[in-house]
Design a protein around this motif. Structure first.
Motif, PDB file in Angstrom:
ATOM      1  N   THR A 198       9.080 -31.740  36.683  1.00 54.08           N
ATOM      2  CA  THR A 198       7.588 -32.070  36.681  1.00 54.08           C
ATOM      3  C   THR A 198       6.815 -30.868  37.217  1.00 54.08           C
ATOM      4  O   THR A 198       5.584 -30.381  36.593  1.00 54.08           O
ATOM      5  CB  THR A 198       7.085 -33.354  37.189  1.00 54.08           C
ATOM      6  N   PHE A 199       7.149 -30.516  38.408  1.00 51.67           N
ATOM      7  CA  PHE A 199       6.399 -29.565  39.120  1.00 51.67           C
ATOM      8  C   PHE A 199       6.674 -27.887  38.654  1.00 51.67           C
ATOM      9  O   PHE A 199       6.018 -27.170  38.638  1.00 51.67           O
ATOM     10  CB  PHE A 199       6.577 -29.473  40.702  1.00 51.67           C
ATOM     11  N   ALA A 200       8.093 -27.720  38.599  1.00 50.02           N
ATOM     12  CA  ALA A 200       8.733 -26.452  38.484  1.00 50.02           C
ATOM     13  C   ALA A 200       8.917 -26.108  36.969  1.00 50.02           C
ATOM     14  O   ALA A 200       9.530 -25.039  36.660  1.00 50.02           O
ATOM     15  CB  ALA A 200       9.721 -26.184  39.303  1.00 50.02           C
ATOM     16  N   GLY A 201       9.196 -27.214  36.063  1.00 55.73           N
ATOM     17  CA  GLY A 201       9.739 -26.831  34.680  1.00 55.73           C
ATOM     18  C   GLY A 201      11.070 -26.760  34.727  1.00 55.73           C
ATOM     19  O   GLY A 201      11.850 -26.929  35.522  1.00 55.73           O
ATOM     20  N   ASN A 202      11.547 -26.400  33.555  1.00 56.04           N
ATOM     21  CA  ASN A 202      13.123 -25.934  32.964  1.00 56.04           C
ATOM     22  C   ASN A 202      13.087 -24.579  32.570  1.00 56.04           C
ATOM     23  O   ASN A 202      13.246 -24.635  31.246  1.00 56.04           O
ATOM     24  CB  ASN A 202      13.380 -27.139  32.176  1.00 56.04           C
ATOM     25  N   PHE A 203      13.174 -23.606  33.277  1.00 55.87           N
ATOM     26  CA  PHE A 203      13.338 -22.232  32.893  1.00 55.87           C
ATOM     27  C   PHE A 203      14.506 -21.803  33.214  1.00 55.87           C
ATOM     28  O   PHE A 203      14.876 -21.495  34.560  1.00 55.87           O
ATOM     29  CB  PHE A 203      12.207 -21.528  33.134  1.00 55.87           C
ATOM     30  N   PRO A 204      15.805 -21.378  32.399  1.00 57.29           N
ATOM     31  CA  PRO A 204      17.115 -21.113  32.717  1.00 57.29           C
ATOM     32  C   PRO A 204      16.989 -19.815  33.630  1.00 57.29           C
ATOM     33  O   PRO A 204      16.040 -18.733  33.235  1.00 57.29           O
ATOM     34  CB  PRO A 204      17.680 -20.691  31.630  1.00 57.29           C
ATOM     35  N   GLY A 205      17.687 -19.898  34.728  1.00 50.50           N
ATOM     36  CA  GLY A 205      17.562 -18.641  35.626  1.00 50.50           C
ATOM     37  C   GLY A 205      16.567 -18.759  36.545  1.00 50.50           C
ATOM     38  O   GLY A 205      16.684 -17.775  37.459  1.00 50.50           O
ATOM     39  N   ALA A 213      20.158 -28.769  34.348  1.00 46.54           N
ATOM     40  CA  ALA A 213      21.235 -28.306  33.456  1.00 46.54           C
ATOM     41  C   ALA A 213      22.112 -29.424  32.800  1.00 46.54           C
ATOM     42  O   ALA A 213      22.451 -29.260  31.673  1.00 46.54           O
ATOM     43  CB  ALA A 213      21.897 -27.321  34.116  1.00 46.54           C
ATOM     44  N   VAL A 214      22.318 -30.542  33.599  1.00 48.51           N
ATOM     45  CA  VAL A 214      22.975 -31.669  33.048  1.00 48.51           C
ATOM     46  C   VAL A 214      22.224 -32.508  32.028  1.00 48.51           C
ATOM     47  O   VAL A 214      22.711 -32.931  30.854  1.00 48.51           O
ATOM     48  CB  VAL A 214      23.303 -32.494  34.182  1.00 48.51           C
ATOM     49  N   TYR A 215      20.922 -32.529  32.253  1.00 48.66           N
ATOM     50  CA  TYR A 215      20.058 -33.169  31.498  1.00 48.66           C
ATOM     51  C   TYR A 215      19.951 -32.502  30.000  1.00 48.66           C
ATOM     52  O   TYR A 215      19.957 -32.991  28.958  1.00 48.66           O
ATOM     53  CB  TYR A 215      18.504 -33.313  31.878  1.00 48.66           C
ATOM     54  N   LEU A 216      19.803 -31.208  30.269  1.00 50.59           N
ATOM     55  CA  LEU A 216      19.966 -30.320  28.846  1.00 50.59           C
ATOM     56  C   LEU A 216      21.015 -30.441  28.114  1.00 50.59           C
ATOM     57  O   LEU A 216      21.233 -30.876  26.974  1.00 50.59           O
ATOM     58  CB  LEU A 216      19.212 -28.860  29.285  1.00 50.59           C
ATOM     59  N   ALA A 217      22.263 -30.260  28.904  1.00 48.73           N
ATOM     60  CA  ALA A 217      23.471 -30.389  28.254  1.00 48.73           C
ATOM     61  C   ALA A 217      23.886 -31.819  27.612  1.00 48.73           C
ATOM     62  O   ALA A 217      24.548 -31.929  26.652  1.00 48.73           O
ATOM     63  CB  ALA A 217      24.499 -30.017  29.186  1.00 48.73           C
ATOM     64  N   LEU A 218      23.425 -32.613  28.129  1.00 48.59           N
ATOM     65  CA  LEU A 218      23.780 -33.923  27.680  1.00 48.59           C
ATOM     66  C   LEU A 218      23.277 -34.309  26.392  1.00 48.59           C
ATOM     67  O   LEU A 218      23.738 -34.938  25.497  1.00 48.59           O
ATOM     68  CB  LEU A 218      23.085 -35.250  28.620  1.00 48.59           C
ATOM     69  N   GLU A 219      22.053 -33.684  25.837  1.00 45.63           N
ATOM     70  CA  GLU A 219      21.439 -33.733  24.473  1.00 45.63           C
ATOM     71  C   GLU A 219      22.356 -32.846  23.442  1.00 45.63           C
ATOM     72  O   GLU A 219      22.296 -33.177  22.260  1.00 45.63           O
ATOM     73  CB  GLU A 219      20.126 -33.232  24.563  1.00 45.63           C
ATOM     74  N   THR A 220      22.859 -31.593  23.894  1.00 45.72           N
ATOM     75  CA  THR A 220      23.592 -30.909  22.879  1.00 45.72           C
ATOM     76  C   THR A 220      24.830 -30.885  23.237  1.00 45.72           C
ATOM     77  O   THR A 220      25.832 -30.671  22.100  1.00 45.72           O
ATOM     78  CB  THR A 220      22.802 -29.614  22.991  1.00 45.72           C
ATOM     79  N   ASP A 221      25.495 -30.902  24.140  1.00 46.87           N
ATOM     80  CA  ASP A 221      27.017 -30.715  24.748  1.00 46.87           C
ATOM     81  C   ASP A 221      27.381 -31.646  25.659  1.00 46.87           C
ATOM     82  O   ASP A 221      27.389 -31.415  26.894  1.00 46.87           O
ATOM     83  CB  ASP A 221      27.152 -29.259  24.880  1.00 46.87           C
ATOM     84  N   PRO A 222      27.858 -32.961  25.464  1.00 41.36           N
ATOM     85  CA  PRO A 222      28.039 -33.694  26.492  1.00 41.36           C
ATOM     86  C   PRO A 222      29.186 -33.300  27.304  1.00 41.36           C
ATOM     87  O   PRO A 222      29.272 -33.697  28.506  1.00 41.36           O
ATOM     88  CB  PRO A 222      28.752 -34.978  25.467  1.00 41.36           C
ATOM     89  N   ASP A 223      30.223 -32.800  26.752  1.00 46.21           N
ATOM     90  CA  ASP A 223      31.389 -32.145  27.523  1.00 46.21           C
ATOM     91  C   ASP A 223      30.873 -31.263  28.636  1.00 46.21           C
ATOM     92  O   ASP A 223      31.329 -31.263  29.892  1.00 46.21           O
ATOM     93  CB  ASP A 223      32.370 -31.467  26.884  1.00 46.21           C
TER      94      ASP A 223
END
Length: 252
Positions: A198-205, A213-223
């Motif tokens: 919420t405060f810092a966002g989600n910008f890789p790196g 990263a877990v939240y993002l990967a769960l939508e596209t790559d569950p493994d």
């Protein structure tokens, strides 16, 4: 025994499920991928930085709550522990309203110094410190209340200053509590998600820590999400097991 076993299964069952569903065949390749290494490195740096901030600010605050005679001390203690029960997303919104570019404090930081905390790595550290500091304060305050104040009184009668007494007498006597709070604080910061996104966002790196990263990967790559979760689980277990005796004594 039956309810106890049921509670144990309830807590351990999901972890076992995580282990059984892990893609063990491709695990080494995924572990050494650039995305995992980047997210893990950022998480460790931010969690450690947040813990340092909590130590610098939280130990004096714990001393104030434990030893100082303050009017409304119960209310102050309640306010300090609010982040424990406050939904992390609400904490992130509150940080935005105070430290955002148009926030109560953030607009002055931006206008006077050109400093903008939201959506930066520093913002991740601030969000993690906000949600993790109560763990340190509660632990150190409990240790201070359990410590014998006569040693501090003896040091004062011998001419020791307040700072010297705190540094050489008080702090060593509550060191187990400091270790306990630091471990719990670091572990909480490592797993922080709601306030961070919420405060810092989600910008890789820059702001994508392991939980994000877990939240993002769960939508596209569950493994990949499972592998990232295993890394977080392993780091947390290793830290808690390695310091178990010390932080349990400190908590007591």
């Amino acid at each position: 025994m039956v309810p106890a076993i049921g509670g144990l299964i309830f807590l351990v069952g999901p972890l076992i499920g995580l282990l059984t569903r892990a893609p063990w065949e491709t695990l080494p390749d995924r572990l050494f991928s650039a995305e995992v290494g980047q997210a893990l490195r950022l998480s460790l740096v931010c969690a450690t930085s947040a813990t340092v901030i909590c130590l610098v600010l939280g130990i004096p605050l714990a001393w104030l709550l434990a030893r100082a005679e303050l009017p409304g001390r119960g209310l102050i203690r309640a306010l300090v522990t609010v982040p424990l029960v406050l939904p992390p997303v609400v904490g992130g919104v509150a940080l935005l309203l105070v430290l955002g570019r148009r926030g109560l404090v953030g607009r002055h930081l931006y206008e006077w110094f050109g400093v903008s905390l939201p959506f930066t790595t520093a913002g991740v550290v601030v969000a993690e410190a906000f949600v993790a500091m109560p763990f340190l304060v509660i632990s150190v305050e409990g240790a201070l209340r359990a410590a014998d104040p006569r040693f501090e009184e003896a040091a004062s009668t011998l001419g020791a200053s307040r700072w010297y007494t705190f540094r050489r007498v008080t702090l060593p006597s509550v060191l187990p509590g400091v270790v306990a709070g630091s471990v719990l604080c670091w572990a909480r910061a490592l797993g922080e998600f709601g306030a961070t996104i919420t405060f810092a966002g989600n910008f890789p790196g820059r702001t994508t820590t392991m939980p994000l990263a877990v939240y993002l990967a769960l939508e596209t790559d569950p493994d990949a999400a499972i592998v990232l979760s295993l890394v977080l689980l392993l780091v947390s277990v290793v830290v808690l097991v390695a310091l178990r005796e010390r932080w349990i004594r400190g908590a007591v």
